[in-house]
Design a protein around this motif. Structure first.
Motif, PDB file in Angstrom:
ATOM      1  N   MET A 169       0.821  -1.214   0.000  1.00 18.02           N
ATOM      2  CA  MET A 169       0.000   0.000   0.000  1.00 18.02           C
ATOM      3  C   MET A 169       0.859   1.272   0.000  1.00 18.02           C
ATOM      4  O   MET A 169       0.669   2.177  -0.803  1.00 18.02           O
ATOM      5  CB  MET A 169      -0.797  -0.138   1.292  1.00 18.02           C
ATOM      6  N   VAL A 170       1.822   1.311   0.919  1.00 16.26           N
ATOM      7  CA  VAL A 170       2.626   2.535   1.078  1.00 16.26           C
ATOM      8  C   VAL A 170       3.532   2.734  -0.146  1.00 16.26           C
ATOM      9  O   VAL A 170       3.720   3.855  -0.607  1.00 16.26           O
ATOM     10  CB  VAL A 170       3.449   2.506   2.396  1.00 16.26           C
ATOM     11  N   PHE A 171       4.036   1.639  -0.685  1.00 16.46           N
ATOM     12  CA  PHE A 171       4.898   1.763  -1.870  1.00 16.46           C
ATOM     13  C   PHE A 171       4.100   2.387  -3.019  1.00 16.46           C
ATOM     14  O   PHE A 171       4.569   3.294  -3.708  1.00 16.46           O
ATOM     15  CB  PHE A 171       5.439   0.378  -2.274  1.00 16.46           C
ATOM     16  N   GLN A 172       2.887   1.892  -3.190  1.00 15.16           N
ATOM     17  CA  GLN A 172       2.026   2.411  -4.266  1.00 15.16           C
ATOM     18  C   GLN A 172       1.790   3.922  -4.108  1.00 15.16           C
ATOM     19  O   GLN A 172       1.922   4.688  -5.041  1.00 15.16           O
ATOM     20  CB  GLN A 172       0.705   1.647  -4.199  1.00 15.16           C
ATOM     21  N   ILE A 173       1.474   4.328  -2.882  1.00 14.28           N
ATOM     22  CA  ILE A 173       1.206   5.746  -2.615  1.00 14.28           C
ATOM     23  C   ILE A 173       2.470   6.580  -2.842  1.00 14.28           C
ATOM     24  O   ILE A 173       2.445   7.635  -3.459  1.00 14.28           O
ATOM     25  CB  ILE A 173       0.766   5.942  -1.135  1.00 14.28           C
ATOM     26  N   MET A 174       3.601   6.068  -2.328  1.00 15.62           N
ATOM     27  CA  MET A 174       4.832   6.859  -2.388  1.00 15.62           C
ATOM     28  C   MET A 174       5.371   6.971  -3.810  1.00 15.62           C
ATOM     29  O   MET A 174       5.878   8.014  -4.199  1.00 15.62           O
ATOM     30  CB  MET A 174       5.905   6.243  -1.481  1.00 15.62           C
ATOM     31  N   VAL A 175       5.250   5.896  -4.598  1.00 13.53           N
ATOM     32  CA  VAL A 175       5.767   5.956  -5.969  1.00 13.53           C
ATOM     33  C   VAL A 175       4.972   6.984  -6.769  1.00 13.53           C
ATOM     34  O   VAL A 175       5.521   7.744  -7.554  1.00 13.53           O
ATOM     35  CB  VAL A 175       5.743   4.547  -6.618  1.00 13.53           C
TER      36      VAL A 175
ATOM     37  N   GLY B 189       5.116  10.012  -9.923  1.00 14.03           N
ATOM     38  CA  GLY B 189       3.849  10.162 -10.663  1.00 14.03           C
ATOM     39  C   GLY B 189       3.395   8.886 -11.358  1.00 14.03           C
ATOM     40  O   GLY B 189       2.573   8.940 -12.263  1.00 14.03           O
ATOM     41  N   LEU B 190       3.947   7.732 -10.919  1.00 19.21           N
ATOM     42  CA  LEU B 190       3.595   6.478 -11.591  1.00 19.21           C
ATOM     43  C   LEU B 190       2.461   5.785 -10.839  1.00 19.21           C
ATOM     44  O   LEU B 190       2.573   5.498  -9.651  1.00 19.21           O
ATOM     45  CB  LEU B 190       4.840   5.576 -11.602  1.00 19.21           C
ATOM     46  N   GLY B 191       1.359   5.500 -11.566  1.00 16.38           N
ATOM     47  CA  GLY B 191       0.204   4.834 -10.944  1.00 16.38           C
ATOM     48  C   GLY B 191       0.309   3.325 -11.062  1.00 16.38           C
ATOM     49  O   GLY B 191       1.283   2.806 -11.613  1.00 16.38           O
ATOM     50  N   PRO B 192      -0.724   2.604 -10.532  1.00 17.45           N
ATOM     51  CA  PRO B 192      -0.695   1.135 -10.591  1.00 17.45           C
ATOM     52  C   PRO B 192      -0.567   0.623 -12.024  1.00 17.45           C
ATOM     53  O   PRO B 192      -1.052   1.266 -12.945  1.00 17.45           O
ATOM     54  CB  PRO B 192      -2.057   0.728 -10.006  1.00 17.45           C
ATOM     55  N   GLY B 193       0.060  -0.513 -12.185  1.00 16.70           N
ATOM     56  CA  GLY B 193       0.240  -1.103 -13.515  1.00 16.70           C
ATOM     57  C   GLY B 193       1.543  -1.870 -13.590  1.00 16.70           C
ATOM     58  O   GLY B 193       2.216  -2.071 -12.588  1.00 16.70           O
ATOM     59  N   GLU B 194       1.863  -2.250 -14.827  1.00 23.25           N
ATOM     60  CA  GLU B 194       3.052  -3.090 -15.065  1.00 23.25           C
ATOM     61  C   GLU B 194       4.351  -2.443 -14.570  1.00 23.25           C
ATOM     62  O   GLU B 194       5.184  -3.083 -13.953  1.00 23.25           O
ATOM     63  CB  GLU B 194       3.196  -3.255 -16.568  1.00 23.25           C
ATOM     64  N   HIS B 195       4.488  -1.123 -14.854  1.00 21.38           N
ATOM     65  CA  HIS B 195       5.737  -0.447 -14.469  1.00 21.38           C
ATOM     66  C   HIS B 195       5.915  -0.412 -12.957  1.00 21.38           C
ATOM     67  O   HIS B 195       7.012  -0.565 -12.448  1.00 21.38           O
ATOM     68  CB  HIS B 195       5.760   0.981 -15.039  1.00 21.38           C
TER      69      HIS B 195
ATOM     70  N   LEU C 144       8.920  -1.992 -10.871  1.00 26.29           N
ATOM     71  CA  LEU C 144       9.699  -1.170  -9.944  1.00 26.29           C
ATOM     72  C   LEU C 144       9.755  -1.812  -8.553  1.00 26.29           C
ATOM     73  O   LEU C 144      10.799  -1.868  -7.913  1.00 26.29           O
ATOM     74  CB  LEU C 144       9.059   0.215  -9.859  1.00 26.29           C
ATOM     75  N   ARG C 145       8.625  -2.320  -8.118  1.00 23.09           N
ATOM     76  CA  ARG C 145       8.576  -2.914  -6.778  1.00 23.09           C
ATOM     77  C   ARG C 145       9.471  -4.159  -6.704  1.00 23.09           C
ATOM     78  O   ARG C 145      10.197  -4.363  -5.733  1.00 23.09           O
ATOM     79  CB  ARG C 145       7.129  -3.257  -6.418  1.00 23.09           C
ATOM     80  N   HIS C 146       9.412  -4.943  -7.770  1.00 24.12           N
ATOM     81  CA  HIS C 146      10.218  -6.161  -7.820  1.00 24.12           C
ATOM     82  C   HIS C 146      11.717  -5.805  -7.743  1.00 24.12           C
ATOM     83  O   HIS C 146      12.469  -6.385  -6.965  1.00 24.12           O
ATOM     84  CB  HIS C 146       9.884  -6.890  -9.124  1.00 24.12           C
TER      85      HIS C 146
END
Ligand code: HEM
Length: 442
Positions: free
Chosen positions: A145-151, A156-162, A166-168
């Protein structure tokens, strides 16, 4: 030899040395000016002669010192991984500039409003998928959750493949932060460097796209804020290093803060009850159709006290390390040039002379206690005071609010580990049950 084994052996040696120094400190004085009996003692950490301070006044002095006296010190692996332009290693006017820029970006009320709205939406979506009696691994959920918000906030990158990519890569990068700096394929350090390279490629592409379209007006994310700086001091490499390093708290410190708060709440029913009462009042506001704003969360005084107490007992960042670049004297102690100093926050935060019943989780103690006191430094202090304080508290408050008003839970067996980083060993499994909305309204 496997990296983790090497780390284990080195860590054991460091721990044994630290304990023996701790034992000897009562008899030994601090060279060359004797410190006598006290809370400041000599040790040897990461191959450097080091003075460990468990004295709040000495630690405060070190934190408040300027870069002409002390500079940050990190083990070799960390310096290479974070990059030479990272805020964690740069000094002087450049550090102040980058610190100011990051600080004012994260303090911006517009940013806080965006984060609050995004986080509420994302949390509701995630929590809507939780079923009754499901085991939820809080530490993992909070990291996701926090990674998604912080990225989103940083690049400016939203949910998706990128984001998934990035998380991986990020997980591989972070895994090497505390490792032996051996750059041979197959080592953890090597894998970590490779992962950073892949992340840099993606972030570099985003920076270039932004440069093409940048109108120089609104800073929607931290890359915009860096590009709009206009001082000419901030190179692309500096932006790259810092943007990636700012993801570290997203994958680590903030999720751990949330996880530990839930651990302590699970162990202390009285505290949980009081927290529920405060948050239920706020929930009524949203049930009446009002959108909750970031200030609503930050004004929950008991919730903020729970967060302070979690920071005190959890010691997510237990210490920082500095290197003296000239001889320094502080409170009868002499720190020779080239020596390292380690202000050890954990000892101060658990000192019985400062905190009554120091090992008891007691958020009420913060009712009359100053969170800005020199004996409470979970976010460091001085010129390097963490610029993410408000953001960390906001994210943790929103998470706690949605959890305690939406669910009851029973925590499964787990325990806290402190090395190499603070975390829950089994990711804090809890069995959740959705709350009946009618009960909440009654
Ligand atoms: C529970 C969460 C967090 C804790 C406990 C924490 C703790 C700390 C501490 C102790 C320092 C001081 C390091 C030193 O003096 O050498 C620090 C520095 C820093 N923190 Fe945090 N932090 C947290 C969250 C965040 C967040 C959310 C961000 C922003 C995304 C952030 C960004 C930074 C930066 C950029 C620095 C370096 C400041 C400088 O050297 O000028 N932190 N943090």
């Amino acid at each position: 030899m496997d990296d983790s084994l090497i780390i284990y052996v080195v860590a054991s040696m460091v721990t044994v040395m630290a304990i023996s120094c701790w034992r000897r400190r009562c008899q030994k004085s601090l060279a060359p000016v004797p410190s006598g009996y006290g809370k400041v003692f000599k040790s040897h950490l990461f191959g450097k002669p080091t003075i460990v301070s468990t004295d709040p006044e000495v630690s405060k002095f070190i934190l408040q010192s300027v870069s002409e006296d002390f500079v940050p010190f990190f083990p070799g692996s960390l310096t290479e991984l974070v990059g030479k332009s990272s805020i964690l290693v740069i000094n002087g006017s450049l550090q102040r500039r980058v610190h100011g820029l990051i600080g004012s970006f994260f303090k911006s009320p517009i940013l806080k409003a965006h984060i609050t709205a995004d986080m509420q939406r994302d949390l509701q979506e995630i929590m809507a998928s939780w079923r009754d009696d499901q085991i939820v691994y809080i530490q993992e959920e909070a990291k996701y959750m926090v990674f998604q918000i912080m990225v989103k906030t940083l690049i400016g990158l939203g949910p998706g493949e990128h984001l998934q990519f990035l998380r991986h890569q990020y997980q591989k990068f972070v895994a090497g932060i505390i490792s032996i700096p051996v750059k041979i394929p197959g080592t953890r350090f090597y894998r970590s460097l490779q992962a950073k390279k892949r992340m840099m490629k993606l972030v570099k592409y985003i920076i270039q796209e932004k440069k093409k379209n940048n109108t120089g007006c609104i800073s929607r994310d931290i890359i915009d804020a860096f590009l709009n700086d206009g001082s000419g001091q901030l190179t692309d490499d500096l932006i790259l290093d810092n943007v990636i390093d700012l993801m570290i708290p997203a994958e680590d410190s903030v999720p751990v803060l949330i996880t530990l708060a839930i651990k302590y709440l699970s162990d202390c029913p009285l505290v949980l009850q009081k927290l529920k009462e405060e948050n239920t009042k706020l929930k009524h506001k949203s049930l009446e159709g009002e959108d909750l704003q970031w200030m609503d969360y930050m004004s929950l005084s008991f919730t903020q006290n729970v967060i302070s107490e979690t920071l005190r007992m959890g010691n997510i960042i237990p210490a920082v390390m500095r290197k003296a670049i000239k001889d320094v004297e502080v409170k009868d102690h002499f720190i020779p040039e080239g020596w390292c100093v380690l202000p050890y926050f954990r000892s101060v935060h658990l000192d019985k002379e400062i905190y009554d019943d120091a090992y008891k989780f007691n958020p009420w103690r913060w009712k009359d206690k100053d969170t800005a006191a020199s004996s409470f430094t979970p976010f460091g202090g001085g010129q390097r005071l963490c610029p993410g304080i408000d953001l960390s508290r906001l994210i943790a408050s929103i998470f706690l609010h949605h959890l305690v008003t939406g669910f009851t839970w029973v925590a499964e067996e787990d325990h806290m580990v402190n090395f190499p980083t603070v975390r829950m060993q089994r990711n804090m499994p809890i069995k959740v049950k959705r709350k009946n909305i009618d009960i909440l309204l009654s």
